[in-house]
Design a protein around this motif. Structure first.
Motif, PDB file in Angstrom:
ATOM      1  N   CYS A   1      -7.437   5.690   3.993  1.00 17.21           N
ATOM      2  CA  CYS A   1      -7.456   6.784   3.205  1.00 17.21           C
ATOM      3  C   CYS A   1      -8.551   7.747   3.899  1.00 17.21           C
ATOM      4  O   CYS A   1      -8.679   9.100   3.700  1.00 17.21           O
ATOM      5  N   GLU A   2      -9.611   7.423   4.507  1.00 15.46           N
ATOM      6  CA  GLU A   2     -10.853   8.050   5.092  1.00 15.46           C
ATOM      7  C   GLU A   2     -10.229   8.362   6.609  1.00 15.46           C
ATOM      8  O   GLU A   2     -11.201   9.023   7.077  1.00 15.46           O
TER       9      GLU A   2
ATOM     10  N   ILE B   1      -0.861   7.190  -1.520  1.00 15.61           N
ATOM     11  CA  ILE B   1      -0.791   5.612  -1.750  1.00 15.61           C
ATOM     12  C   ILE B   1      -0.050   5.424  -2.874  1.00 15.61           C
ATOM     13  O   ILE B   1       0.291   5.991  -3.711  1.00 15.61           O
ATOM     14  N   ILE B   2       0.922   4.605  -2.656  1.00 18.90           N
ATOM     15  CA  ILE B   2       1.874   4.228  -3.513  1.00 18.90           C
ATOM     16  C   ILE B   2       1.949   2.769  -3.853  1.00 18.90           C
ATOM     17  O   ILE B   2       1.887   1.979  -3.153  1.00 18.90           O
ATOM     18  N   PHE B   3       1.553   2.593  -5.178  1.00 13.40           N
ATOM     19  CA  PHE B   3       1.446   1.270  -5.789  1.00 13.40           C
ATOM     20  C   PHE B   3       2.560   0.886  -6.672  1.00 13.40           C
ATOM     21  O   PHE B   3       2.746   1.513  -7.597  1.00 13.40           O
ATOM     22  N   ARG B   4       3.630  -0.182  -6.590  1.00 17.13           N
ATOM     23  CA  ARG B   4       4.601  -0.412  -7.042  1.00 17.13           C
ATOM     24  C   ARG B   4       4.248  -1.872  -8.020  1.00 17.13           C
ATOM     25  O   ARG B   4       3.554  -2.946  -7.135  1.00 17.13           O
ATOM     26  N   TRP B   5       4.622  -2.209  -8.753  1.00 16.94           N
ATOM     27  CA  TRP B   5       4.866  -3.545  -9.476  1.00 16.94           C
ATOM     28  C   TRP B   5       6.027  -3.748 -10.561  1.00 16.94           C
ATOM     29  O   TRP B   5       6.573  -3.141 -10.871  1.00 16.94           O
TER      30      TRP B   5
ATOM     31  N   LEU C   1      -9.339   7.552  -3.476  1.00 16.43           N
ATOM     32  CA  LEU C   1     -10.790   6.985  -3.114  1.00 16.43           C
ATOM     33  C   LEU C   1     -11.436   7.275  -4.601  1.00 16.43           C
ATOM     34  O   LEU C   1     -12.684   6.537  -4.805  1.00 16.43           O
ATOM     35  N   GLU C   2     -10.971   7.749  -5.465  1.00 18.14           N
ATOM     36  CA  GLU C   2     -11.996   8.386  -6.855  1.00 18.14           C
ATOM     37  C   GLU C   2     -11.399   7.159  -7.888  1.00 18.14           C
ATOM     38  O   GLU C   2     -11.907   7.281  -9.003  1.00 18.14           O
ATOM     39  N   ASN C   3     -10.035   6.708  -7.640  1.00 19.10           N
ATOM     40  CA  ASN C   3      -9.469   5.791  -8.925  1.00 19.10           C
ATOM     41  C   ASN C   3      -9.875   4.397  -8.728  1.00 19.10           C
ATOM     42  O   ASN C   3      -9.485   3.436  -8.252  1.00 19.10           O
TER      43      ASN C   3
ATOM     44  N   GLU D   1      -0.712   8.156  -5.542  1.00 16.81           N
ATOM     45  CA  GLU D   1      -1.914   8.975  -5.608  1.00 16.81           C
ATOM     46  C   GLU D   1      -2.031   9.470  -4.171  1.00 16.81           C
ATOM     47  O   GLU D   1      -1.928   8.838  -2.982  1.00 16.81           O
ATOM     48  N   THR D   2      -2.854  10.788  -4.120  1.00 19.66           N
ATOM     49  CA  THR D   2      -3.072  11.269  -2.802  1.00 19.66           C
ATOM     50  C   THR D   2      -4.449  10.251  -2.230  1.00 19.66           C
ATOM     51  O   THR D   2      -4.903   9.467  -3.037  1.00 19.66           O
TER      52      THR D   2
END
Length: 157
Positions: A55-56, A1-5, A30-32, A24-25
């Motif tokens: 993710c799942e 997952i790529i989160f940009r801001w 899933l844990e963040n 994030e992988t």
């Protein structure tokens, strides 16, 4: 997952700030919980659920299909199945009641559609036209033709 801001501000101290990025992988995402909260706040719970499912490894392939393709598929369903499908989500409710779908259904169930029938369907809707019995349709077509003829006569005088 790529989160940009990006930080958008009129303040001079923020003008030179660079975009931020978190990678994030799927397992780490899933844990963040902090990143999950940020995604829910910015994009809403629906997108968060969508990302969770991705993710799942759970993909909703129907969600990825275009409305045109879904309408084409739905047009082959039985009426009972269309009614049930319309109750599954807002998107399917909208598609199952759309004039585009019901026009396809009427065209597949009728030998010919006259211009008068098409005009009536545009007035009352294709779904309504499908569920109206033949006698009522003939009456409505006659009434519409009489109104059209009388308007034409009034314009002549």
């Amino acid at each position: 997952i790529i989160f940009r801001w990006w930080k958008i501000s009129l303040r001079s101290e923020h003008r030179s700030s660079k975009p931020g990025e978190t990678k994030e992988t799927h397992e780490d995402f899933l844990e963040n919980s902090h990143l999950q909260i940020q995604i829910a706040l910015i994009f809403g719970a629906r997108i968060l659920d969508y990302v969770f499912n991705m993710c799942e490894g759970k993909f909703d392939f129907l969600e990825r299909l275009s409305d045109d393709l879904l309408l084409y598929i739905i047009s082959y369903l039985d009426l009972e199945d269309i009614a049930r499908l319309s109750q599954t989500s807002r998107r399917f409710a909208k598609l199952c009641t759309s004039d585009i779908l019901w026009e396809q259904i009427v065209q597949s169930s009728c030998d010919t559609i006259t211009s008068d029938m098409r005009a009536l369907a545009e007035d009352i809707g294709w779904r309504q036209m499908f569920f109206t019995n033949k006698l009522q349709l003939q009456r409505q077509l006659r009434k519409r033709k009489q109104m059209h003829d009388s308007l034409g006569e009034n314009q002549l005088f």
